[in-house]
Design a protein around this motif. Structure first.
Motif, short mmCIF file in Angstrom:
data_model
loop_
_atom_site.label_atom_id
_atom_site.label_comp_id
_atom_site.label_asym_id
_atom_site.label_seq_id
_atom_site.Cartn_x
_atom_site.Cartn_y
_atom_site.Cartn_z
N GLN A 520 0.83 -1.20 0.00
CA GLN A 520 0.00 0.00 0.00
C GLN A 520 0.87 1.26 0.00
O GLN A 520 0.60 2.24 0.70
N GLN A 521 1.94 1.20 -0.80
CA GLN A 521 2.87 2.32 -0.92
C GLN A 521 2.41 3.22 -2.06
O GLN A 521 2.02 2.76 -3.13
N ARG A 522 2.45 4.52 -1.84
CA ARG A 522 1.99 5.46 -2.86
C ARG A 522 3.10 5.74 -3.86
O ARG A 522 4.23 6.12 -3.49
N PHE A 523 2.78 5.56 -5.15
CA PHE A 523 3.70 5.87 -6.23
C PHE A 523 3.07 6.92 -7.13
O PHE A 523 1.85 7.06 -7.18
N GLY A 524 3.90 7.66 -7.85
CA GLY A 524 3.40 8.71 -8.72
C GLY A 524 2.96 8.20 -10.07
O GLY A 524 3.24 7.07 -10.48
N ALA A 525 2.25 9.06 -10.82
CA ALA A 525 1.83 8.72 -12.18
C ALA A 525 3.06 8.55 -13.06
O ALA A 525 4.09 9.18 -12.88
N GLY A 526 2.92 7.65 -14.05
CA GLY A 526 4.03 7.38 -14.96
C GLY A 526 4.81 6.14 -14.55
O GLY A 526 4.29 5.24 -13.90
N SER A 527 6.09 6.09 -14.92
CA SER A 527 6.91 4.90 -14.71
C SER A 527 7.47 4.85 -13.29
O SER A 527 7.91 5.87 -12.74
#
Length: 561
Positions: A520-527
């Protein structure tokens, strides 16, 4: 394994005949889309084995009943990875499916069965049970067993799969039909999403205990119930769609949902309590005449079942809307008790279109001798947020070729009143601003279902997802790890259409979780990228799985030391 070269009905491909002896224990098999696989008997994916099925693959069952019934059974300890796509779904159907079968062509083969080690409430010494009918064919009988203590057990992945024309009698005794998809003791490590069951001569889906989570299920035009659960079924579920057919003078229709808690004295644990969010259940039409089946109520809760329904739409049914059993075989073990103790919850749902009448007094009337005052009082209590109003669907035609089925709410529908929607705190669930299984811009039954192939579904153009910028992908993608094979580290890359929370886990081929790379780690849009360090692991094939919002993607990687 016999290979025949000839036209296979509408699919016109090489036919590979599959006998049960062709699949052995502790082996890996791959079925490819350039063949049609003809199941000549009940086929068991045996313990320790893995069956991979490519997108676009067609599997057909030979006609045969009783001990000659055909079907596919994924046994305990085996895995199936049937991962189709919206453009190339995997199709399980009858050998007679040449493109002319209709929704009334039912019971032409057995169906698909998946059996796992997750817990049930069966009153046996070890909590396990045998699938009736299948156990009379299985050799050894243990191939028909399900249940156990491993609630996070995984049996693999079913995604973009259409199961058609099932429900023939299996085994020696009458009434032992298996459903379109039968899930016995299936655990939460299994992925079930975008699966259709259509034209079953029994239920569309039946859950015998277990903890599996599901999304995007379609149950259409089945003789018995669209969804049926029993034996302590739990799990989390979102976007379920059911629609029944009025049938013909020789058959009928069942309920949209038959919800049972347990067998026997009904006082065993765990209590059945699945959570369903954003369902749309449509009966066979308000004017339908039921000549057979058990479709008196759209929903029935009995045998000490609990369960939770939120933000759903129920209606277009000729009889009662709901019945909650008030007296079980053992005192205080009935669904009325579950309602009173908070194990049965029905909140923020929309009810409309019942032959019994469109008031709670009408559609929750007494069911025979079973007093339903408790049901009427519960639904009438404003704190529970249930509403009686026309959802104003775009269209709910049951006519093939009409392109008139579009169960999205139209503009101005009460289903689009965001103030009447309940948010759920569990991260599994999407929180939406509408009730029912369909957003105004997402008719997700298009493309991959038999409903669409047979011309039921509207051809209106909808976006099916929110617009995104050109510098980010339009959907979640998970790339093949690099390098692969690897030793001892490898990079796992994925792309997101918008910032969101992601879970990435690694499993061995027994389905056991061996590593968590993101929780449940937040990642940004894109790669984005994570690294898997396997310095402490032995050589072999591993599975990595990404879960985010309503998407689960699984791939394999190979460690060689």
């Amino acid at each position: 394994m016999a290979v025949l070269i000839f036209s296979a009905g509408a699919y016109a491909q090489t036919v590979v005949q599959i006998a049960d002896a062709d699949l052995q224990e502790n082996q890996e098999y791959t079925w490819t889309s350039d063949n049609v696989y003809l199941l000549t008997e009940m086929i068991f994916v045996k313990p320790g084995s893995v069956l991979n099925i490519e997108p676009g693959t067609v599997i057909q069952g030979v006609f045969g009943s009783g001990n000659s019934a055909t079907g596919l059974v994924v046994t305990q300890g085996a895995k199936i990875y049937a991962e189709g796509t919206a453009e190339d779904p995997i199709i399980f159907t009858s050998e007679f499916d040449d493109g002319t079968l209709t929704e009334l062509d039912r019971g032409l083969w057995g169906g698909v069965v998946i059996l796992g080690y997750a817990s049930t409430n069966n009153p046996t010494a070890d909590g396990t049970k045998l699938v009736e009918g299948v156990n009379e064919i299985a050799n050894p009988e243990a191939y028909a067993r399900y249940g156990g203590t491993v609630d996070n057990d995984t049996s693999g992945v079913l995604r973009y799969v259409s199961i058609r024309h099932t429900g023939i009698n299996v085994g020696d005794a009458a009434g032992n039909e298996i459903q379109g998809l039968t899930l016995g003791g299936v655990g939460s490590g299994t992925v079930i999403e975008y699966v259709e069951s259509i034209a079953s001569n029994d239920d569309g889906f039946e859950f015998f205990g277990g903890t599996v989570n599901t999304r995007y299920l379609v149950s259409a035009f089945n003789t018995d119930d669209a969804f049926d659960w029993d034996e302590g079924f739990r799990g989390k579920h979102q976007y379920w769609f059911a629609i029944q057919s009025p049938g013909n003078p020789d058959d009928g229709y069942g309920r949209a949902a038959e919800m049972d808690g347990a067998t026997g004295d009904e006082n065993t644990s765990p209590i059945a309590r699945p959570v369903i969010n954003n369902a749309t259940y449509l009966g066979a039409g308000i004017d339908a005449t039921n000549n057979a089946g058990d479709g008196e109520q759209l929903l029935i809760f009995r045998d000490n079942t609990g369960g939770e329904y939120y933000n759903s739409i129920f209606g277009d049914h000729a009889g009662l809307g709901i019945s909650i059993e008030s007296q079980g075989s053992v005192a205080d073990f009935d669904s009325k008790t579950r309602l009173e103790e908070g194990d049965l919850i029905l909140q923020n749902n929309l009810w409309w279109g019942f032959g019994a009448g469109n008031t709670i007094t009408d559609f929750a009337a007494d069911d025979g001798d079973d007093d339903q005052t408790h049901t009427r009082d519960y639904l009438s209590n404003a704190v529970n947020g249930n509403r009686v109003a026309d959802p104003a669907f775009e269209g709910i035609s049951r006519t093939a070729g009409s392109n008139g089925l579009d169960p999205r709410p139209s503009a101005g529908s009460p289903a689009l009143d965001a103030s009447a929607v309940k948010d759920l705190t569990d991260p599994f669930f999407d929180n939406n601003d509408y009730v029912g299984a369909f957003a105004p811009n997402n008719l997700w039954i298009t493309g991959w279902t038999a409903l669409d192939e047979l011309g039921y579904v509207s051809q209106v153009s909808v976006s099916n997802e929110d617009e995104v910028g050109s510098d980010v992908p339009s959907s979640i993608t998970l790339q093949q790890n690099y390098p692969n094979p690897f030793n001892p580290t490898t990079n796992i890359s994925f792309s997101l259409p918008q910032a969101q929370k992601v879970t990435i886990k690694v499993y061995n081929m027994l389905g056991q979780e061996v590593a968590t790379l993101a929780n449940q780690q937040r990642f940004g849009a894109g790669s984005n990228q994570v690294v898997f360090d396997a310095a402490d692991f032995s050589s072999g094939v591993y599975i990595y799985r990404l879960v985010s919002n309503n998407t689960t993607i699984t791939r394999k990687m190979t460690l060689i030391k």
